[in-house]
Write a protein that holds these residues in place. Structure first.
Motif, short mmCIF file in Angstrom:
data_model
loop_
_atom_site.label_atom_id
_atom_site.label_comp_id
_atom_site.label_asym_id
_atom_site.label_seq_id
_atom_site.Cartn_x
_atom_site.Cartn_y
_atom_site.Cartn_z
N ILE A 141 31.72 -37.19 15.08
CA ILE A 141 32.87 -36.48 14.49
C ILE A 141 34.15 -37.30 14.65
CG2 ILE A 141 34.37 -34.44 14.68
CD1 ILE A 141 31.84 -32.86 15.58
N LEU A 142 34.38 -37.80 15.87
CA LEU A 142 35.64 -38.49 16.17
C LEU A 142 35.63 -39.97 15.77
CD1 LEU A 142 36.58 -37.00 19.67
CD2 LEU A 142 37.61 -36.47 17.47
N ARG A 143 34.45 -40.59 15.81
CA ARG A 143 34.29 -42.03 15.52
C ARG A 143 35.37 -42.87 16.22
NH1 ARG A 143 32.68 -42.21 9.07
NH2 ARG A 143 30.91 -40.76 9.22
N PRO A 144 35.39 -42.85 17.56
CA PRO A 144 36.40 -43.62 18.28
C PRO A 144 36.31 -45.11 17.95
CG PRO A 144 34.66 -42.87 19.76
CD PRO A 144 34.44 -42.19 18.45
N ASP A 145 37.45 -45.69 17.66
CA ASP A 145 37.49 -47.09 17.20
C ASP A 145 37.57 -48.04 18.39
OD1 ASP A 145 37.68 -49.29 15.52
OD2 ASP A 145 39.87 -49.21 15.46
N SER A 146 36.53 -48.84 18.56
CA SER A 146 36.51 -49.84 19.64
C SER A 146 35.39 -50.83 19.37
CB SER A 146 36.28 -49.16 20.99
OG SER A 146 36.03 -50.14 22.00
N PRO A 147 35.59 -52.10 19.72
CA PRO A 147 34.51 -53.08 19.57
C PRO A 147 33.32 -52.78 20.49
CG PRO A 147 36.40 -54.03 20.76
CD PRO A 147 36.85 -52.72 20.20
N TYR A 148 33.56 -51.96 21.51
CA TYR A 148 32.48 -51.63 22.45
C TYR A 148 31.57 -50.52 21.93
CZ TYR A 148 35.87 -53.87 25.60
OH TYR A 148 36.77 -54.73 26.18
N ALA A 149 32.04 -49.73 20.96
CA ALA A 149 31.38 -48.49 20.57
C ALA A 149 29.91 -48.68 20.16
CB ALA A 149 32.16 -47.81 19.45
N LEU A 150 29.64 -49.63 19.27
CA LEU A 150 28.27 -49.81 18.76
C LEU A 150 27.30 -50.17 19.89
CD1 LEU A 150 26.30 -49.92 16.40
CD2 LEU A 150 26.96 -52.31 16.03
N GLY A 151 27.68 -51.10 20.74
CA GLY A 151 26.83 -51.51 21.85
C GLY A 151 26.52 -50.35 22.80
N ILE A 152 27.55 -49.54 23.07
CA ILE A 152 27.37 -48.39 23.98
C ILE A 152 26.41 -47.37 23.38
CG2 ILE A 152 28.55 -46.40 25.01
CD1 ILE A 152 31.05 -48.20 25.28
N VAL A 153 26.59 -47.05 22.09
CA VAL A 153 25.73 -46.06 21.43
C VAL A 153 24.28 -46.55 21.33
CG1 VAL A 153 25.28 -44.87 19.24
CG2 VAL A 153 27.62 -44.95 20.16
N LEU A 154 24.09 -47.82 20.97
CA LEU A 154 22.73 -48.38 20.89
C LEU A 154 22.06 -48.35 22.26
CD1 LEU A 154 23.26 -51.46 18.53
CD2 LEU A 154 22.10 -49.31 17.97
N GLY A 155 22.81 -48.73 23.29
CA GLY A 155 22.28 -48.69 24.66
C GLY A 155 21.93 -47.28 25.08
N ALA A 156 22.76 -46.30 24.66
CA ALA A 156 22.50 -44.90 24.99
C ALA A 156 21.18 -44.42 24.39
CB ALA A 156 23.65 -44.02 24.48
N PHE A 157 20.89 -44.85 23.15
CA PHE A 157 19.63 -44.46 22.51
C PHE A 157 18.43 -45.05 23.28
CE2 PHE A 157 22.09 -43.17 18.77
CZ PHE A 157 21.36 -42.06 18.35
N VAL A 158 18.57 -46.30 23.73
CA VAL A 158 17.49 -46.93 24.51
C VAL A 158 17.27 -46.18 25.82
CG1 VAL A 158 16.82 -49.02 25.80
CG2 VAL A 158 17.82 -49.22 23.51
N ILE A 159 18.35 -45.81 26.49
CA ILE A 159 18.26 -45.07 27.76
C ILE A 159 17.62 -43.70 27.54
CG2 ILE A 159 19.75 -43.71 29.31
CD1 ILE A 159 19.31 -46.39 30.48
N ILE A 160 18.01 -43.02 26.47
CA ILE A 160 17.47 -41.69 26.18
C ILE A 160 15.97 -41.77 25.89
CG2 ILE A 160 17.41 -39.90 24.37
CD1 ILE A 160 19.53 -39.38 26.46
N ILE A 161 15.55 -42.76 25.11
CA ILE A 161 14.11 -42.94 24.81
C ILE A 161 13.34 -43.20 26.11
CG2 ILE A 161 12.41 -44.46 23.70
CD1 ILE A 161 14.59 -44.85 21.45
#
Length: 348
Positions: free
Chosen positions: A61-81
């Motif tokens: 919803i918020l789509r926070p703008d940061s160069p770190y965002a994509l890496g953090i979200v991808l890592g989160a999916f790996v951790i959740i799996i």
């Protein structure tokens, strides 16, 4: 927009948790009682999935703008799996570690988040060079496992994580870091919604899905808030995470003293010690909440202190932790170096 999204995430977490509970039973993601467990009946795990879904919807919803965002979200999916698979079939320690390292690598390689250098107190700076990536990965994996280790009582990991997230968000406000504030507050309300069902007596456990995800996110947010600055400010995230880090540290010492492998499970963690002293389940959790809140307050004071004031605070904290550890027998009943130094003086 942020406040509105926070309300949405909190409500989503409350709505999604019962659905995740049903799903956990359906796929066999349950926790069975044994000699190391405090609970006495089969409990659904996987509660961390509700925290993750609420959080990720807030991010979308918020789509926070940061160069770190994509890496953090991808890592989160790996951790959740990794966490979901572990809650379903109990992965080996090596496989879980690989999942954590993969998530940390995504944060570093895709997100570009690294501890590259620290400024020294009396001038100059220490460049980490080729050690920058290994140190960053070690921090993320270490904190991820520290949160996982304290997940032993109803509401314990979720509550301690919430207190850490409040502190990180307050520090983000002080430092004017909107990205860390946004992610920290989204994760906080998502965790609080789940805590509604997880506080004693719990209706669902967060499982490794939740403990690994919260540990991963807290480690990354703490890293982003304080990277590439002074030695003193680098200590702030360590103070914020004082409960899980100190519990892990003394667990390592305990295993070393008892000549056990580091991966050996035991019933001598902080919450086990407090239960043995006669505190109830709920009292134990509330005591550890209070300790976590004290660490959080200390971190905020520490961030505003002078260099010598900060050193004094560290010294006081270390002595207080050691006395507390010896008093409750966190390392062992016979481990009391400081208390034994004091006792003879009392006798004279």
């Amino acid at each position: 927009m942020l406040y509105f999204t926070l309300i949405i995430c909190f409500i989503l977490s409350i709505v999604l948790t019962p659905l995740v509970k049903k799903f956990a039973f359906k796929i066999g993601a349950t926790d069975k009682p044994n000699q190391r467990k405090v609970h006495q009946k089969i409990m659904p795990r996987l509660g961390g999935l509700a925290i993750f879904l609420s959080f990720i919807i807030g991010v979308a919803i918020l789509r926070p703008d940061s160069p770190y965002a994509l890496g953090i979200v991808l890592g989160a999916f790996v951790i959740i799996i990794t966490g979901v698979l572990d809650d379903m079939m109990e992965l080996s320690a090596k496989v879980k570690l690989l999942g954590q390292i993969a998530a940390a690598l995504l944060v570093v390689l895709v997100g570009g988040a690294e501890i590259e250098f620290i400024k020294l107190p009396f001038g100059g700076q220490l460049e980490f060079g080729f050690m920058s990536m290994p140190l960053t990965i070690l921090w993320i994996v270490g904190v991820t496992n520290a949160i996982n280790l304290i997940d032993g009582l109803d509401g314990l990991a979720a509550g301690v994580s919430s207190i850490a997230l409040i502190t990180i968000s307050v520090m983000a406000i002080i430092m004017g870091d909107m990205f860390v504030l946004t992610l920290g507050s989204l994760l906080l309300v998502s965790t609080l919604g789940f805590l509604f069902y997880n506080f004693h007596p719990a209706k669902i456990f967060m499982g490794d899905t939740g403990a690994l995800f919260l540990g991963y996110m807290i480690s990354v947010l703490a890293l982003l808030g304080f990277k590439n600055i002074t030695v003193i400010s680098l200590i702030i995230p360590v103070i914020i995470l004082g409960v899980p880090i100190s519990d892990t540290f003394f667990a390592i010492i305990r295993r070393f003293v008892n000549k056990q492998p580091l991966s050996a499970p035991d019933k001598s963690h902080l919450h086990h010690c407090l239960l043995r002293l006669g505190y109830s389940h709920r009292q134990t959790v509330l005591i550890i909440y209070a300790i976590a809140a004290m660490f959080g307050l200390a971190a905020v004071i520490f961030s505003q202190a002078t260099f010598w004031g900060a050193l004094t605070l560290i010294a006081v904290l270390l002595v207080a932790i050691e006395i507390f550890v010896e008093s409750i027998g966190l390392v062992g009943k016979n481990y009391q170096p400081l208390l034994k130094m004091v006792k003879p003086r009392r006798d004279n």
